[in-house]
Design an enzyme around this catalytic site. Structure first.
Site, PDB file in Angstrom:
ATOM      1  N   GLY A 146       0.785  -1.227   0.000  1.00  0.00           N
ATOM      2  CA  GLY A 146       0.000   0.000   0.000  1.00  0.00           C
ATOM      3  C   GLY A 146       0.813   1.270   0.000  1.00  0.00           C
ATOM      4  N   VAL A 148       3.057   4.651   0.950  1.00  0.00           N
ATOM      5  CA  VAL A 148       2.751   5.803   1.801  1.00  0.00           C
ATOM      6  C   VAL A 148       1.256   6.041   1.867  1.00  0.00           C
ATOM      7  CG1 VAL A 148       2.945   8.325   1.964  1.00  0.00           C
ATOM      8  CG2 VAL A 148       4.981   6.944   1.497  1.00  0.00           C
ATOM      9  N   CYS A 149       0.577   5.958   0.736  1.00  0.00           N
ATOM     10  CA  CYS A 149      -0.839   6.328   0.662  1.00  0.00           C
ATOM     11  C   CYS A 149      -1.687   5.532   1.644  1.00  0.00           C
ATOM     12  CB  CYS A 149      -1.348   6.126  -0.765  1.00  0.00           C
ATOM     13  SG  CYS A 149      -3.089   6.565  -0.977  1.00  0.00           S
ATOM     14  N   LYS A 158      -7.561  10.481   5.863  1.00  0.00           N
ATOM     15  CA  LYS A 158      -8.992  10.649   5.599  1.00  0.00           C
ATOM     16  C   LYS A 158      -9.833  10.067   6.723  1.00  0.00           C
ATOM     17  CE  LYS A 158      -7.554  12.641   2.073  1.00  0.00           C
ATOM     18  NZ  LYS A 158      -6.161  12.561   2.518  1.00  0.00           N
ATOM     19  N   GLU A 309       2.759  30.138   6.189  1.00  0.00           N
ATOM     20  CA  GLU A 309       2.905  29.859   4.757  1.00  0.00           C
ATOM     21  C   GLU A 309       3.773  30.945   4.131  1.00  0.00           C
ATOM     22  OE1 GLU A 309       3.173  28.927   1.029  1.00  0.00           O
ATOM     23  OE2 GLU A 309       2.282  27.512   2.463  1.00  0.00           O
ATOM     24  N   ALA A 425      -1.683   9.958  -5.824  1.00  0.00           N
ATOM     25  CA  ALA A 425      -1.869   8.522  -5.947  1.00  0.00           C
ATOM     26  C   ALA A 425      -2.665   8.149  -7.194  1.00  0.00           C
ATOM     27  CB  ALA A 425      -2.577   7.983  -4.700  1.00  0.00           C
ATOM     28  N   HIS A 549     -32.035  16.517  -7.958  1.00  0.00           N
ATOM     29  CA  HIS A 549     -32.293  17.682  -7.126  1.00  0.00           C
ATOM     30  C   HIS A 549     -32.952  17.226  -5.831  1.00  0.00           C
ATOM     31  CE1 HIS A 549     -33.430  21.771  -5.995  1.00  0.00           C
ATOM     32  NE2 HIS A 549     -34.643  21.284  -5.710  1.00  0.00           N
TER      33      HIS A 549
END
Length: 576
Positions: A146, A148-149, A158, A309, A425, A549
């Site tokens: 798998g 790093v991901c 996630k 940043e 990925a 909708h």
């Protein structure tokens, strides 16, 4: 003892081929197939192998000489008569000028296709090659597949982001009449759940490898020749010989010389995802996707977050109007966000980390309990001994490839982070399929028009194709349709009205050329825009497709209607 002349074998129709390298000298001992010379034709580089074992008595040619079939190049002392010399084959170069190199020597394990790296691109390449009937060996330094991901990247982040989102939603519902108590966070249990998600996926990959009869070796792989890889594992070293190889070695977090990375309070993305503890305060160095995702997690788990940043906006690769709703939201959640600011030094004290800052609104120094360094990733091209296989590596560690993912060595391919940006990925997966099919004897090309990018922050930010910044910089004549989610019934029912969907169209053809979305589930929504670009869809195609909708997906159709001037859910001045 017998002495024999070593001559250039059959090299096809080539004559007067220059010698560019001599690998032996008088007194050297050589084995069968050891390279004696390297020749360079107009199409390929070729090694001339020794036809048998022995000692070099004399080298007749030098670098710069030209040779043809039958030219004497050396004299070899040996014990027996020599068998016929092997022929050197030569094939045409693609764009990256591949080097044609002889057959694979014997190893402890032999692969028709070797894959180095078991991330999403690597395991996809291995499984595809196996499905095409090739004997595949998959090598990775981790104990589970798998890369790093799955292990320390996309998947665990996630999972934690989902937990953070639930915490945030329980707070927000208080404004709608539903109140929950303060969350009681069991970090150990949360870590175990996250690790369980990872284990379930990596275990599934191990099963898929067994079903396809893919041999997996766990250890650090380094090339030691054009057809040989050494794998240093817990049980010793295994030598793998191969006919074709696919390099999927990935990347690693960038380190900074002025940061004490050996201090346990200094984290990279891998360390942050281990969730060892929740520090009271944390500096996130880098306002890109990885930094902001981890900031989202740790803020909801209780850390006071400061983001620094160097550029003048967060997520510099995205259009500013897409980042603005995110910036507005997290400004109220974090202690501080310093743009246009540099960290010049980090000092490790007994109780805290003192950070020196240089920026228009930042203090000269500030103290934190932890620092997360998230300033990018660097490719692992320089860490796998690729030069021993003759593979070209640039000064940054990237491996150049052509559209078939082929390196300059014709039987070696490369995919994923190690071949260049974007380091994603989903890009690696498609490159892995291309490389595997070419290695298996088919013809395939990586010809994706666009590759989507997503920041899984809250709100999510996603974009694909041409950004508005790029269109302006390159002089592309474009029009755009923008739909604010404040006019979306579905968005309002979620209690989130800050989102925006923006679609860019070529002014002449009205074909979609780019899109950007900010809001919940933007990462899922952006796929429709990517498909539209790949299929050459125009504004009418998007607007006339009936969307369900109320949904967030219909904001794409409404953006197209806004561009056309036919939208009824907003009042916009008619186009002249």
């Amino acid at each position: 003892m017998a002495a024999e002349e070593i001559r250039v074998p059959d090299i096809g129709d080539f004559r007067d081929v220059p010698v560019i390298e001599v690998h032996v000298a008088p007194g050297d001992t050589v084995a069968v197939d050891d390279p004696l010379l390297t020749l360079e034709s107009e199409k390929a580089t070729m090694d001339v192998p020794s036809p048998r074992a022995g000692a070099i008595a004399e080298v007749v040619v030098a670098v710069g000489d030209t040779v043809s079939q039958g030219t004497v190049i050396a004299r070899l002392t040996t014990d027996a008569a020599a068998p016929p010399a092997a022929a050197v084959t030569e094939t045409a170069r693609p764009a990256v000028a591949p080097v044609a190199i002889g057959a694979a020597p014997a190893g402890d394990v032999h692969a028709e296709v070797l894959v180095l790296g078991a991330g999403p691109g690597g395991y996809t390449a291995a499984f595809r090659a196996a499905d095409l009937g090739r004997k595949v060996v998959l090598v990775d330094r981790r104990g589970s597949l798998g890369g790093v991901c799955l292990n320390v990247g996309c998947i665990p982040s996630k999972a934690l982001l989902h937990a953070a989102k639930v915490i945030a939603e329980t707070k927000e519902l208080a404004g709608h009449g539903i109140r929950f108590g303060a969350p009681q966070i069991d970090v150990g249990a949360l870590r175990s759940w996250k690790d369980g998600v990872v284990s379930r996926l990596t275990g599934g990959l191990a099963g898929l490898a067994r079903q396809r009869k893919v041999t997996t070796l766990h250890g650090t792989g380094r090339f030691v020749g054009p057809h040989t890889l050494q794998v240093a594992g817990a049980d010793g070293t295994t030598v793998v010989s191969f006919d074709h190889a696919i390099i999927a070695a990935g990347s690693e977090p960038v380190t900074l010389p002025f940061v004490p990375h050996d201090d346990p309070r200094v984290l990279d993305s891998t360390g942050a995802l281990e969730l060892a503890e929740i520090p009271p305060s944390m500096l996130v160095l880098g306002g890109g996707i990885i930094g902001l995702e981890m900031a989202t997690v740790y803020a909801e788990l209780g850390s006071r977050i400061t983001v620094v940043e160097m550029m003048d906006q967060l997520i510099p690769g995205a259009d500013k109007d897409l980042v603005t709703p995110l910036a507005r939201r997290i400004t109220t959640q974090h202690d501080a966000i310093y743009l246009g600011t540099k960290v010049t030094a980090v000092e490790a004290g007994p109780d805290e980390l003192t950070v020196h800052l240089d920026g228009p609104k930042a203090p000269a120094t500030a103290a934190f309990d932890a620092v997360l360094v998230a300033v990018g990733r660097r490719p692992n091209g320089g860490a796998i001994g690729a030069e021993h296989a003759g593979v070209t590596i640039d000064e940054r560690g990237f491996i150049p490839v052509d559209k078939q993912q082929r390196t300059n060595v014709e039987h070696i391919y490369a995919i994923g982070d190690v071949v260049g940006q974007p380091m994603l990925a989903h890009k690696a997966v498609h490159e892995g399929r291309v490389a595997a099919e070419n290695a298996a004897g088919r013809t395939a090309f990586f010809d994706a028009t666009v590759i989507p990018s997503v920041a899984y922050t809250d709100p999510e930010v996603a974009w694909v194709g041409t950004t508005e910044n790029q269109a302006r910089a390159t002089g592309i004549k474009y029009g755009k349709g923008v739909f604010p989610w404040a006019a979306s019934g579905r968005s309002l029912s979620l209690g989130r009205d800050e989102g925006v969907t923006k679609v860019l169209f070529d002014e002449t053809t009205e074909r979609i050329i780019g899109a950007g979305i900010v809001g919940p589930n933007a990462g899922d929504l952006i796929a429709e825009a990517a498909l539209g670009i790949e299929l050459g869809a125009d504004a009418i195609d998007l607007a006339a497709t009936i969307h369900p909708h109320p949904t967030l997906s219909e904001t794409l159709a409404m953006s197209a209607e806004a561009f056309e001037g036919t939208i009824t859910d907003l009042y916009l001045p008619k186009k002249k």
